[in-house]
Motif scaffolding. Structure first.
Motif, PDB file in Angstrom:
ATOM      1  N   ALA A  57     -36.008  32.056  20.993  1.00  0.00           N
ATOM      2  CA  ALA A  57     -34.618  32.490  20.903  1.00  0.00           C
ATOM      3  C   ALA A  57     -33.747  31.468  21.615  1.00  0.00           C
ATOM      4  N   GLN A  58     -32.639  31.104  20.981  1.00  0.00           N
ATOM      5  CA  GLN A  58     -31.703  30.202  21.656  1.00  0.00           C
ATOM      6  C   GLN A  58     -31.224  30.888  22.925  1.00  0.00           C
ATOM      7  N   ARG A  59     -31.205  30.143  24.008  1.00  0.00           N
ATOM      8  CA  ARG A  59     -30.816  30.729  25.299  1.00  0.00           C
ATOM      9  C   ARG A  59     -29.431  31.360  25.251  1.00  0.00           C
ATOM     10  N   SER A  60     -28.538  30.749  24.499  1.00  0.00           N
ATOM     11  CA  SER A  60     -27.173  31.284  24.429  1.00  0.00           C
ATOM     12  C   SER A  60     -27.118  32.654  23.753  1.00  0.00           C
ATOM     13  N   LEU A  61     -28.155  33.016  22.997  1.00  0.00           N
ATOM     14  CA  LEU A  61     -28.170  34.295  22.286  1.00  0.00           C
ATOM     15  C   LEU A  61     -28.917  35.401  23.031  1.00  0.00           C
ATOM     16  N   ILE A  62     -29.476  35.092  24.188  1.00  0.00           N
ATOM     17  CA  ILE A  62     -30.248  36.092  24.933  1.00  0.00           C
ATOM     18  C   ILE A  62     -29.448  37.359  25.223  1.00  0.00           C
ATOM     19  N   PRO A  63     -28.202  37.278  25.700  1.00  0.00           N
ATOM     20  CA  PRO A  63     -27.457  38.530  25.923  1.00  0.00           C
ATOM     21  C   PRO A  63     -27.298  39.363  24.644  1.00  0.00           C
ATOM     22  N   ALA A 110     -34.688  53.769  22.917  1.00  0.00           N
ATOM     23  CA  ALA A 110     -34.223  54.891  23.738  1.00  0.00           C
ATOM     24  C   ALA A 110     -34.255  54.545  25.226  1.00  0.00           C
ATOM     25  N   GLU A 111     -35.185  53.682  25.612  1.00  0.00           N
ATOM     26  CA  GLU A 111     -35.298  53.278  27.014  1.00  0.00           C
ATOM     27  C   GLU A 111     -34.911  51.815  27.150  1.00  0.00           C
ATOM     28  N   LYS A 112     -34.247  51.485  28.235  1.00  0.00           N
ATOM     29  CA  LYS A 112     -33.802  50.119  28.465  1.00  0.00           C
ATOM     30  C   LYS A 112     -34.993  49.238  28.862  1.00  0.00           C
ATOM     31  N   PRO A 113     -35.201  48.124  28.148  1.00  0.00           N
ATOM     32  CA  PRO A 113     -36.306  47.227  28.484  1.00  0.00           C
ATOM     33  C   PRO A 113     -36.047  46.436  29.766  1.00  0.00           C
ATOM     34  N   THR A 114     -37.136  45.980  30.360  1.00  0.00           N
ATOM     35  CA  THR A 114     -37.079  45.010  31.449  1.00  0.00           C
ATOM     36  C   THR A 114     -37.427  43.664  30.829  1.00  0.00           C
ATOM     37  N   TYR A 115     -36.644  42.650  31.104  1.00  0.00           N
ATOM     38  CA  TYR A 115     -36.838  41.341  30.495  1.00  0.00           C
ATOM     39  C   TYR A 115     -37.331  40.323  31.517  1.00  0.00           C
ATOM     40  N   ARG A 116     -38.229  39.472  31.051  1.00  0.00           N
ATOM     41  CA  ARG A 116     -38.654  38.326  31.836  1.00  0.00           C
ATOM     42  C   ARG A 116     -38.717  37.134  30.872  1.00  0.00           C
ATOM     43  N   TRP A 117     -37.594  36.469  30.737  1.00  0.00           N
ATOM     44  CA  TRP A 117     -37.496  35.344  29.823  1.00  0.00           C
ATOM     45  C   TRP A 117     -38.133  34.104  30.437  1.00  0.00           C
ATOM     46  N   GLN A 118     -38.799  33.329  29.582  1.00  0.00           N
ATOM     47  CA  GLN A 118     -39.416  32.072  29.987  1.00  0.00           C
ATOM     48  C   GLN A 118     -38.992  30.982  29.021  1.00  0.00           C
ATOM     49  N   GLN A 119     -39.123  29.759  29.446  1.00  0.00           N
ATOM     50  CA  GLN A 119     -38.822  28.623  28.577  1.00  0.00           C
ATOM     51  C   GLN A 119     -39.863  28.555  27.462  1.00  0.00           C
ATOM     52  N   GLN A 120     -39.408  28.325  26.244  1.00  0.00           N
ATOM     53  CA  GLN A 120     -40.298  28.105  25.107  1.00  0.00           C
ATOM     54  C   GLN A 120     -40.553  26.599  25.043  1.00  0.00           C
ATOM     55  N   THR A 153     -38.575  32.556  25.441  1.00  0.00           N
ATOM     56  CA  THR A 153     -39.527  33.513  24.903  1.00  0.00           C
ATOM     57  C   THR A 153     -39.650  34.711  25.850  1.00  0.00           C
ATOM     58  N   CYS A 154     -40.016  35.853  25.301  1.00  0.00           N
ATOM     59  CA  CYS A 154     -40.100  37.072  26.098  1.00  0.00           C
ATOM     60  C   CYS A 154     -40.937  38.095  25.326  1.00  0.00           C
ATOM     61  N   SER A 155     -41.605  38.981  26.036  1.00  0.00           N
ATOM     62  CA  SER A 155     -42.281  40.098  25.377  1.00  0.00           C
ATOM     63  C   SER A 155     -42.023  41.374  26.165  1.00  0.00           C
ATOM     64  N   LEU A 156     -42.031  42.489  25.456  1.00  0.00           N
ATOM     65  CA  LEU A 156     -41.837  43.779  26.117  1.00  0.00           C
ATOM     66  C   LEU A 156     -42.498  44.868  25.299  1.00  0.00           C
ATOM     67  N   GLN A 185     -30.669  41.040  23.802  1.00  0.00           N
ATOM     68  CA  GLN A 185     -30.878  42.193  24.691  1.00  0.00           C
ATOM     69  C   GLN A 185     -30.015  43.361  24.261  1.00  0.00           C
ATOM     70  N   TRP A 186     -28.781  43.110  23.864  1.00  0.00           N
ATOM     71  CA  TRP A 186     -27.903  44.166  23.384  1.00  0.00           C
ATOM     72  C   TRP A 186     -28.495  44.806  22.135  1.00  0.00           C
ATOM     73  N   VAL A 187     -29.020  43.986  21.201  1.00  0.00           N
ATOM     74  CA  VAL A 187     -29.628  44.505  19.973  1.00  0.00           C
ATOM     75  C   VAL A 187     -30.813  45.404  20.319  1.00  0.00           C
ATOM     76  N   LEU A 188     -31.693  44.933  21.192  1.00  0.00           N
ATOM     77  CA  LEU A 188     -32.859  45.737  21.575  1.00  0.00           C
ATOM     78  C   LEU A 188     -32.440  47.054  22.213  1.00  0.00           C
ATOM     79  N   GLU A 189     -31.466  46.994  23.109  1.00  0.00           N
ATOM     80  CA  GLU A 189     -31.016  48.193  23.811  1.00  0.00           C
ATOM     81  C   GLU A 189     -30.279  49.159  22.888  1.00  0.00           C
ATOM     82  N   SER A 190     -29.692  48.651  21.802  1.00  0.00           N
ATOM     83  CA  SER A 190     -29.006  49.536  20.862  1.00  0.00           C
ATOM     84  C   SER A 190     -29.995  50.312  19.997  1.00  0.00           C
ATOM     85  N   VAL A 191     -31.237  49.829  19.887  1.00  0.00           N
ATOM     86  CA  VAL A 191     -32.255  50.506  19.078  1.00  0.00           C
ATOM     87  C   VAL A 191     -33.160  51.385  19.933  1.00  0.00           C
TER      88      VAL A 191
END
Length: 164
Positions: free
Chosen positions: A12-18, A29-39, A47-50, A21-27
């Motif tokens: 994911a382009q770093r500039s699109l991370i927010p 029911a529970e808010k994810p915890t993120y740990r982004w790393q460099q791809q 890159t990130c997984s949850l 996250q908004w897209v994931l949180e809109s779908v």
């Protein structure tokens, strides 16, 4: 019915991370915890997984929402329930979304309809049949995503935290 799965943001382009996250949180029911790393395979990408737990069919909702994000490579798993089969989504910007049912070991299951379609589209040409079966197994998606998987820690996806 509730189920769960994992979202793997492979690049994911770093500039699109927010926005991601908004897209994931809109779908979810529970808010994810993120740990982004460099791809490492793509400069300027992360890159990130949850893991997620939600209603059955949430994997499809996540894939539909995330496919709208430009320049995003991702995979989503959804566990089966007593009434549904497990599934796997793969997405690349060039190929779009691929979905398949999986067995409980994670093997892709190719349905009779997909096999018949591959046979019909090949018009009896063995090379075309192999190409159609390759597409039915998601091999073009897998080939494009494989170099991006190396930097993702699949063993430790981030769990969800309770929304307040």
């Amino acid at each position: 019915m509730h189920t769960g799965g994992t979202v793997y943001i492979l690049a994911a382009q770093r500039s699109l991370i927010p926005h991601i996250q908004w897209v994931l949180e809109s779908v979810l029911a529970e808010k994810p915890t993120y740990r982004w790393q460099q791809q490492k395979a793509m400069t300027g990408f992360s890159t990130c997984s949850l893991v997620w737990r939600d209603e059955s069919g949430t994997g499809s909702l996540l894939a539909s929402a995330l496919r709208e994000v430009p320049n995003l490579w991702f995979e989503i798993s959804e566990e089966g329930t007593a009434e549904t089969l497990p599934g796997w989504f793969m997405h690349t910007p060039d190929l779009g979304v691929f979905y398949t049912v999986t067995d409980h070991a994670g093997n892709f299951m190719v349905s009779e309809d997909r096999i018949r379609s591959a046979y019909e589209k090949s018009h009896g040409r063995p090379d075309q049949l192999l190409s159609q079966l390759s597409a039915a197994l998601g091999e073009p998606w897998n080939d494009e995503l494989e170099p991006l998987r190396a930097d993702l820690d699949r063993g430790q996806p981030q769990p969800l935290t309770r929304s307040s």
